[in-house]
Motif scaffolding. Structure first.
Motif, PDB file in Angstrom:
ATOM      1  N   LEU A  37     -56.349  71.320  26.789  1.00  0.00           N
ATOM      2  CA  LEU A  37     -56.326  72.113  28.020  1.00  0.00           C
ATOM      3  C   LEU A  37     -54.931  72.083  28.646  1.00  0.00           C
ATOM      4  O   LEU A  37     -54.425  73.114  29.127  1.00  0.00           O
ATOM      5  N   ARG A  38     -54.306  70.910  28.654  1.00  0.00           N
ATOM      6  CA  ARG A  38     -52.953  70.812  29.196  1.00  0.00           C
ATOM      7  C   ARG A  38     -51.972  71.617  28.344  1.00  0.00           C
ATOM      8  O   ARG A  38     -51.085  72.310  28.868  1.00  0.00           O
ATOM      9  N   GLU A  39     -52.125  71.515  27.006  1.00  0.00           N
ATOM     10  CA  GLU A  39     -51.217  72.229  26.111  1.00  0.00           C
ATOM     11  C   GLU A  39     -51.366  73.738  26.270  1.00  0.00           C
ATOM     12  O   GLU A  39     -50.371  74.477  26.248  1.00  0.00           O
ATOM     13  N   ALA A  40     -52.611  74.202  26.436  1.00  0.00           N
ATOM     14  CA  ALA A  40     -52.830  75.637  26.616  1.00  0.00           C
ATOM     15  C   ALA A  40     -52.175  76.129  27.898  1.00  0.00           C
ATOM     16  O   ALA A  40     -51.556  77.212  27.929  1.00  0.00           O
ATOM     17  N   ALA A  41     -52.299  75.349  28.977  1.00  0.00           N
ATOM     18  CA  ALA A  41     -51.676  75.733  30.245  1.00  0.00           C
ATOM     19  C   ALA A  41     -50.157  75.759  30.117  1.00  0.00           C
ATOM     20  O   ALA A  41     -49.490  76.664  30.649  1.00  0.00           O
ATOM     21  N   ALA A  42     -49.606  74.769  29.391  1.00  0.00           N
ATOM     22  CA  ALA A  42     -48.152  74.725  29.208  1.00  0.00           C
ATOM     23  C   ALA A  42     -47.671  75.918  28.378  1.00  0.00           C
ATOM     24  O   ALA A  42     -46.621  76.510  28.671  1.00  0.00           O
ATOM     25  N   VAL A  43     -48.419  76.287  27.349  1.00  0.00           N
ATOM     26  CA  VAL A  43     -48.046  77.432  26.513  1.00  0.00           C
ATOM     27  C   VAL A  43     -48.040  78.717  27.331  1.00  0.00           C
ATOM     28  O   VAL A  43     -47.204  79.610  27.120  1.00  0.00           O
ATOM     29  N   LEU A  44     -48.937  78.814  28.302  1.00  0.00           N
ATOM     30  CA  LEU A  44     -49.011  79.997  29.158  1.00  0.00           C
ATOM     31  C   LEU A  44     -47.955  79.992  30.251  1.00  0.00           C
ATOM     32  O   LEU A  44     -47.945  80.869  31.113  1.00  0.00           O
ATOM     33  N   ALA A  80     -47.157  77.342  32.493  1.00  0.00           N
ATOM     34  CA  ALA A  80     -47.351  76.502  33.673  1.00  0.00           C
ATOM     35  C   ALA A  80     -46.374  75.323  33.654  1.00  0.00           C
ATOM     36  O   ALA A  80     -46.140  74.721  32.604  1.00  0.00           O
ATOM     37  N   SER A  81     -45.829  75.002  34.805  1.00  0.00           N
ATOM     38  CA  SER A  81     -44.962  73.831  34.934  1.00  0.00           C
ATOM     39  C   SER A  81     -45.802  72.567  34.874  1.00  0.00           C
ATOM     40  O   SER A  81     -47.026  72.618  35.051  1.00  0.00           O
ATOM     41  N   PRO A  82     -45.172  71.397  34.608  1.00  0.00           N
ATOM     42  CA  PRO A  82     -45.952  70.142  34.584  1.00  0.00           C
ATOM     43  C   PRO A  82     -46.740  69.912  35.869  1.00  0.00           C
ATOM     44  O   PRO A  82     -47.885  69.436  35.821  1.00  0.00           O
ATOM     45  N   TRP A  83     -46.122  70.238  37.021  1.00  0.00           N
ATOM     46  CA  TRP A  83     -46.829  70.051  38.282  1.00  0.00           C
ATOM     47  C   TRP A  83     -48.035  70.978  38.367  1.00  0.00           C
ATOM     48  O   TRP A  83     -49.120  70.589  38.800  1.00  0.00           O
ATOM     49  N   ARG A  84     -47.877  72.241  37.919  1.00  0.00           N
ATOM     50  CA  ARG A  84     -49.000  73.174  37.975  1.00  0.00           C
ATOM     51  C   ARG A  84     -50.098  72.785  36.979  1.00  0.00           C
ATOM     52  O   ARG A  84     -51.289  72.954  37.255  1.00  0.00           O
ATOM     53  N   GLU A 141     -53.757  72.345  38.300  1.00  0.00           N
ATOM     54  CA  GLU A 141     -54.784  73.286  37.871  1.00  0.00           C
ATOM     55  C   GLU A 141     -55.751  72.707  36.833  1.00  0.00           C
ATOM     56  O   GLU A 141     -56.897  73.152  36.738  1.00  0.00           O
ATOM     57  N   VAL A 142     -55.285  71.733  36.041  1.00  0.00           N
ATOM     58  CA  VAL A 142     -56.115  71.207  34.955  1.00  0.00           C
ATOM     59  C   VAL A 142     -56.658  69.822  35.283  1.00  0.00           C
ATOM     60  O   VAL A 142     -57.874  69.588  35.294  1.00  0.00           O
ATOM     61  N   ASP A 143     -55.757  68.878  35.564  1.00  0.00           N
ATOM     62  CA  ASP A 143     -56.182  67.488  35.745  1.00  0.00           C
ATOM     63  C   ASP A 143     -56.889  67.255  37.066  1.00  0.00           C
ATOM     64  O   ASP A 143     -57.952  66.618  37.100  1.00  0.00           O
ATOM     65  N   LEU A 144     -56.290  67.747  38.161  1.00  0.00           N
ATOM     66  CA  LEU A 144     -56.806  67.405  39.480  1.00  0.00           C
ATOM     67  C   LEU A 144     -58.260  67.818  39.689  1.00  0.00           C
ATOM     68  O   LEU A 144     -59.055  67.018  40.219  1.00  0.00           O
ATOM     69  N   PRO A 145     -58.682  69.025  39.291  1.00  0.00           N
ATOM     70  CA  PRO A 145     -60.094  69.361  39.490  1.00  0.00           C
ATOM     71  C   PRO A 145     -61.042  68.416  38.756  1.00  0.00           C
ATOM     72  O   PRO A 145     -62.165  68.183  39.211  1.00  0.00           O
ATOM     73  N   MET A 146     -60.604  67.864  37.626  1.00  0.00           N
ATOM     74  CA  MET A 146     -61.458  66.977  36.844  1.00  0.00           C
ATOM     75  C   MET A 146     -61.465  65.554  37.368  1.00  0.00           C
ATOM     76  O   MET A 146     -62.433  64.817  37.180  1.00  0.00           O
ATOM     77  N   VAL A 147     -60.365  65.146  38.004  1.00  0.00           N
ATOM     78  CA  VAL A 147     -60.255  63.742  38.429  1.00  0.00           C
ATOM     79  C   VAL A 147     -60.352  63.593  39.943  1.00  0.00           C
ATOM     80  O   VAL A 147     -60.154  62.493  40.464  1.00  0.00           O
ATOM     81  N   ARG A 148     -60.662  64.689  40.664  1.00  0.00           N
ATOM     82  CA  ARG A 148     -60.695  64.608  42.129  1.00  0.00           C
ATOM     83  C   ARG A 148     -61.664  63.537  42.603  1.00  0.00           C
ATOM     84  O   ARG A 148     -61.362  62.756  43.500  1.00  0.00           O
ATOM     85  N   ARG A 149     -62.831  63.481  41.991  1.00  0.00           N
ATOM     86  CA  ARG A 149     -63.824  62.493  42.401  1.00  0.00           C
ATOM     87  C   ARG A 149     -63.331  61.073  42.107  1.00  0.00           C
ATOM     88  O   ARG A 149     -63.525  60.158  42.897  1.00  0.00           O
TER      89      ARG A 149
END
Length: 533
Positions: free
Chosen positions: A429-436, A438-442, A446-454
């Motif tokens: 998921l991170r690699e796909a976002a980077a290929v599209l 997205a910066s590391p911060w984005r 967009e990918v990690d934070l929604p999954m680890v918010r809890r």
């Protein structure tokens, strides 16, 4: 990674090194011969023996009493399970001062057992051992029970179908899979009991002392910094060895196992034996964990009713420069600031540790993050006063000093909570976002934070609870006009008189309630993958 490394270098490594150097350096020359002189003292050898002996016995007792609870929480589904899990965890986040106070109210002079049967254990080893079991019960239940609940029960059932007895199936299938988790839990319990301070300080009296208590005595009462420095080095070496073993067991625990959703493995108890086991665990929790806390609450009222609580609002000009109740607000403010620092530092460290290009040095930093849990908090606190007294780090008169010390203890809990969740995020998921593009911060947003918010919220809750109860370092750096709750409790217990004792019990009860509420909130947020704690 630079920010977490800099934080630990400046606020952990530097103060500890400074205080050790102050004790072992004279005219710029290291006095290494002092190490042999200190180790040659019979009273120091006695402290080393008692520290090691009580830690070993405390660990064995905790495993013996808590492993049935780990099984019950892993395999049984029953009404009130979530509430009982929170109750089990409350003692772990309670300040050691409160734990010592609770057992003093139960087994000490004028305590419940003293009143009923004339039995007094406040200065005996048994009181210390039971308090350590009380404090570390949740470590075993959560560490071992967390893995046990994810082991596929069908593997053991297959062994039974092939003719193995229940015990043989458990011994040959389940126990080998659980062994790394049991070893990790045992090492953590040994670490916490080996470095025990508040419990032994209150219950041990002048007869029994651990290394941590002796370091405090040598530093604050005798002012022998060289002896304190030698003892700090001994404790540092021991803690380093324990953490190295713990890191090895964690790596073994992360090897491939056939795991399932914990909710799939938990079933309603069936048969008389399982119901008896469940009843036994509930009884153990009630007697070992709830009874001391209930006695603490009862002693906070005593014969005075609400008198001890009312007295907290008055400034008697004796123990503090302010009314004791102000310690509540101080502790909450400090804990909020410490939590913010711990979450930022811990999250940055966790993200760095989960990167695919993380080298061996970065992965080794994972073990170093645990050092503040084992290295003398007394040394850290006194090191703050010694090292952070000159520009650009002249912080001795700054309020931020207390949250910084508390954050050191909170960061390991944030990392241990965040790491398993971040490692579970599919790297594709991170690699796909980077290929599209997205910066590391984005990618993180967009990918990690929604999954680890809890998990972030759970980590913040644990950091808040442990920061609220930090005592070893805070006792040195909290100002008399801004005491924290644990410091206030310890100072009240150190003064004679029924009113001081009652106020100490009242403040301990308030602190216990705050920690319990935080844990209940955490249990509602927790998921099966929200970290090791």
């Amino acid at each position: 990674m630079a920010v977490p490394v800099a934080f630990f270098a400046v606020f952990f490594a530097y103060p500890v090194t400074a205080i050790v150097a102050r004790g072992l350096k004279a005219d710029g020359v290291w006095q290494l011969g002092r190490i042999g002189e200190v180790l040659g003292q019979s009273d120091v050898r006695q402290v080393l023996w008692f520290t090691t002996w009580q830690a070993l016995v405390s660990t064995a007792l905790t495993l013996l009493i808590a492993l049935p609870g780990a099984y019950v929480f892993a395999r049984f589904d029953f009404p009130g399970k979530q509430l009982l899990r929170a109750v089990v965890t409350v003692p772990f986040v309670l300040p050691t001062v409160v734990v010592g106070t609770a057992f003093m109210a139960l087994v000490g002079r004028g305590g419940l057992l003293d009143e009923l049967w004339g039995l007094r254990l406040d200065t005996t080893v048994w009181a210390i051992l039971l308090a350590h079991v009380f404090f570390n019960y949740a470590v075993v239940v959560r560490t071992v029970g967390g893995l046990w609940g994810q082991l596929d029960p069908r593997q053991e059932e297959a062994a039974r179908m092939l003719g193995a007895s229940r015990f043989t199936a458990w011994r040959t299938v389940t126990l080998p899979a659980l062994a790394p988790a049991v070893a990790a839990a045992a090492l953590m319990v040994f670490l916490f009991t080996f470095t025990s301070f508040g419990v032994v300080q209150i219950l041990g009296g002048p007869t029994f002392a651990t290394l941590e208590v002796e370091i405090y005595r040598q530093t604050s009462e005798i002012f022998d910094l060289s002896t304190a420095a030698v003892l700090t080095m001994i404790q540092f070496v021991a803690v380093g060895a324990i953490l190295a073993l713990h890191a090895w067991t964690v790596r073994r625990r992360e090897t491939a196992l056939r795991l399932v959703d914990a909710s799939q493995a938990a079933r309603r108890p069936h048969g008389a034996g399982q119901w008896v086991l469940l009843a036994g665990v509930v009884t153990t929790v009630a007697v070992l964990l709830l009874l001391p806390l209930a006695v603490l609450v009862e002693r906070s009222f005593g014969d005075a009713g609400l008198g001890h609580y009312r007295a907290l609002t008055r400034d008697d000009g004796g123990v503090f420069l302010v009314a004791p109740i102000e310690a509540v607000g101080n502790s909450l403010r400090y804990a909020v600031a410490a939590t913010a620092i711990a979450v930022v530092i811990g999250t940055l460290a966790s993200v760095a540790l989960t990167r695919r290009d993380a080298g061996r040095l970065v992965r080794g930093f994972d073990a170093l993050l645990m050092l503040p849990l084992g290295v003398s908090a007394v040394t850290v606190g006194f090191g703050f006063l010694i090292a952070l007294d000159e520009p650009p780090l002249d912080l001795r008169s700054s309020w931020i000093l207390v949250p910084l010390a508390q954050a050191l203890v909170g960061v390991p809990f944030v990392v241990r909570t965040m790491l398993p969740v971040l490692r579970a995020v599919d790297v594709r998921l991170r690699e796909a976002a980077a290929v599209l593009g997205a910066s590391p911060w984005r990618v993180w947003r967009e990918v990690d934070l929604p999954m680890v918010r809890r998990a972030v919220l759970v980590a913040a809750g644990f950091a808040f609870a442990v920061s609220l109860g930090e005592f070893g370092a805070t006792v040195f750096i909290a100002r008399p006009d801004n005491p924290t709750l644990p410091v206030a409790v310890a100072r009240l217990l150190g003064r004679p008189g029924e009113l001081n004792y009652g106020q100490a019990m009242a403040l301990s009860t308030i602190l216990m309630i705050v920690c319990a509420v935080a844990l209940l909130v955490l249990e509602r947020l927790r998921t099966d993958r929200s970290g090791e704690f």
